[in-house]
Design a protein around this motif. Structure first.
Motif, PDB file in Angstrom:
ATOM      1  N   LYS A 137      31.089  60.912  -0.020  1.00 45.88           N
ATOM      2  CA  LYS A 137      32.151  60.292  -0.825  1.00 45.88           C
ATOM      3  C   LYS A 137      32.196  60.907  -2.221  1.00 45.88           C
ATOM      4  O   LYS A 137      33.289  61.190  -2.755  1.00 45.88           O
ATOM      5  CB  LYS A 137      31.931  58.777  -0.915  1.00 45.88           C
ATOM      6  N   LEU A 138      31.024  61.103  -2.823  1.00 47.31           N
ATOM      7  CA  LEU A 138      30.979  61.719  -4.151  1.00 47.31           C
ATOM      8  C   LEU A 138      31.484  63.157  -4.092  1.00 47.31           C
ATOM      9  O   LEU A 138      32.235  63.602  -4.969  1.00 47.31           O
ATOM     10  CB  LEU A 138      29.553  61.678  -4.690  1.00 47.31           C
ATOM     11  N   TRP A 139      31.062  63.887  -3.065  1.00 44.74           N
ATOM     12  CA  TRP A 139      31.462  65.287  -2.908  1.00 44.74           C
ATOM     13  C   TRP A 139      32.992  65.419  -2.880  1.00 44.74           C
ATOM     14  O   TRP A 139      33.577  66.263  -3.577  1.00 44.74           O
ATOM     15  CB  TRP A 139      30.850  65.824  -1.619  1.00 44.74           C
ATOM     16  N   LYS A 140      33.628  64.566  -2.086  1.00 45.74           N
ATOM     17  CA  LYS A 140      35.078  64.615  -1.973  1.00 45.74           C
ATOM     18  C   LYS A 140      35.756  64.173  -3.264  1.00 45.74           C
ATOM     19  O   LYS A 140      36.754  64.757  -3.690  1.00 45.74           O
ATOM     20  CB  LYS A 140      35.529  63.733  -0.802  1.00 45.74           C
ATOM     21  N   SER A 141      35.226  63.132  -3.893  1.00 46.11           N
ATOM     22  CA  SER A 141      35.854  62.628  -5.124  1.00 46.11           C
ATOM     23  C   SER A 141      35.752  63.636  -6.262  1.00 46.11           C
ATOM     24  O   SER A 141      36.625  63.678  -7.140  1.00 46.11           O
ATOM     25  CB  SER A 141      35.215  61.298  -5.536  1.00 46.11           C
ATOM     26  N   TRP A 142      34.694  64.451  -6.244  1.00 51.41           N
ATOM     27  CA  TRP A 142      34.532  65.488  -7.275  1.00 51.41           C
ATOM     28  C   TRP A 142      35.190  66.800  -6.868  1.00 51.41           C
ATOM     29  O   TRP A 142      35.064  67.809  -7.578  1.00 51.41           O
ATOM     30  CB  TRP A 142      33.045  65.691  -7.570  1.00 51.41           C
TER      31      TRP A 142
END
Length: 459
Positions: free
Chosen positions: A247-252
């Protein structure tokens, strides 16, 4: 130029470089595993100094001029009788402890396991002045029972402390400044009793990493690299850690996908360890290089804040000794068990917490049908007698009205954190924590809390 030599298993991780651009990829691995991998830090320009390495640094500590590994983990077993290996361990272990604590008054944390019990036996034999302690959760299980028995056998003064519910919030910013948010906050229970340790002695003797060095990984000796990568990923990934990282990877908006990147990193590091003779030795080396210093070591700073610390299992000679011991003798904690039986039989008679209700003489009977009556008793006890007792760190920190209030403050009211992590991710995972299995979500909530504190201390 500055010269620095890092330990084979460092007590403390040193960093070099500038805190500038955030390393989002490194933080995603932290979210998945609970520790930073290899030389990663929160910042692209700042790197952790690797274990067992000689460094030449620039005078301003902003760059590494030269680095050279001086010790490489290996598996070079020397066949000799088991009794000889136990004698070698006895001499080495007691020599290390004697050199580390000298004539100082020792503070000894005790548990029902083997590492601190082995330390107790050595300290008693060496006639050191020791003040022991242990702790358990408020409304928790009786975790201090066996520790108190060990202290009694050794005639050590003993303190028993209760870790109060919600202790974290009073000191959370101080804890963050000490460990720099390199581990989650729900793990280091010692943070609750730091002040109590001050008057107990002059040096804290810690048993960290004995369970890794003196056991095997229960793996076949020969495994393909791909199989080792699969196993290592399973070992280091926390509950829902991949979910949070992705989730963090995609949001960043990072390039590629998280899992491919993560697997590639793990595979590369395993290849560099390169112990082809035995997968157990390879795994132990990997954990000692990348887990001990970046996870275990980060929380040692909380002990160091109180008193100087010593760690006999971290000693360079102990690491070298391990590389010479055949895996068949490292399996199942044989060396420590034999040492305890030899050095202090009364300690060996005390129940081994991981093998309850058996001790070091009869733990082999912890199999069906011999352990069946105890398992039935434990089931009845858990369901009817000690129901709703606190078993996990997160229960003490995150459950209940007051804890919820403090947790939500850091997750939803910290403006810098809202900029750093997409609030919709926090909302979704917190909702899962509240409405589903608390334990399943405890790691990701603790990680989000840690990242919120990071934005605070990095102001």
């Amino acid at each position: 130029m500055k010269e620095i030599k890092t330990a084979i298993i460092p007590i403390k991780t040193d960093f070099v470089g500038l805190k500038s651009i955030i390393d989002h990829k490194a933080i995603c691995i932290f979210a998945a595993t609970g520790f930073f991998l290899d030389d990663d830090s929160y910042f692209v320009g700042q790197k952790a100094l690797r274990p067992a390495t000689n460094y030449t640094l620039s005078d301003d500590n902003n760059s590494i001029v030269k680095e050279e590994t001086y010790f490489k983990w290996h598996y070079t077993p020397i066949e000799r009788p088991f009794d000889q290996i136990v004698d070698e361990f006895t001499s080495l272990f007691e020599t290390i402890i004697d050199e580390q604590v000298k004539d100082k008054n020792v503070i000894l944390p005790l548990s029902g396991g083997l590492d601190s019990r082995t330390q107790a036996a050595a300290l008693k034999h060496l006639n050191k002045k020791v003040h022991a302690y242990s702790y358990e959760f408020e409304n928790g299980h009786n975790e201090t029972k066996y520790a108190e028995q060990i202290a009694k056998v050794c005639d050590f003064p003993f303190e028993k402390w209760i870790i109060p519910k919600g202790y974290l919030w009073k000191n959370i910013e101080e804890i963050a400044s000490i460990n720099q948010c390199y581990t989650e906050f729900t793990h280091p229970r010692q943070a609750a009793i730091m002040e109590k340790l001050v008057g107990l002695g002059e040096v804290i003797n810690l048993g960290h990493w004995g369970d890794v060095l003196f056991d095997n990984m229960d793996l076949p000796s020969q495994l393909s690299l791909e199989d080792q990568v699969d196993i290592m990923i399973k070992k280091v990934i926390k509950k829902r850690g991949i979910e949070l990282a992705e989730k963090l990877w995609k949001s960043w908006d990072l390039e590629g996908d998280f899992y491919t990147y993560f697997r590639k990193r793990i595979k590369k590091l395993l290849q560099e360890v390169s112990i082809s003779e035995d997968a157990n030795a390879q795994t132990r080396a990997f954990k000692s290089l990348y887990w001990a210093s970046r996870w275990t070591g980060s929380n040692l700073s909380l002990f160091e804040k109180v008193k100087p610390i010593t760690l006999p299992y971290y000693d360079e000679r102990m690491c070298q000794f391990i590389c010479s011991v055949p895996e068949k003798y490292l399996a199942k904690r044989q060396i420590q068990i034999a040492y305890l039986k030899k050095r202090n039989p009364e300690l060996a008679k005390i129940t081994w917490q991981d093998q309850r209700p058996f001790n070091l003489y009869n733990y082999h009977w912890n199999l069906f049908p011999w352990n069946f009556p105890y398992r039935v008793y434990q089931k009845i006890r858990k369901d009817y007698i000690v129901k709703n007792k606190v078993s996990n760190n997160y229960e003490n920190q995150f459950l209940g009205n007051e804890n919820e209030k403090e947790l939500k403050k850091w997750l939803f009211e910290n403006q810098k954190f809202k900029v750093f992590v997409d609030p919709s991710i926090v909302e979704e995972l917190y909702k899962g924590f509240k409405n589903e299995n608390h334990l399943s979500y405890s790691h990701v909530i603790s990680t989000l809390l840690t990242l919120s504190l990071f934005t605070k201390i990095s102001e």
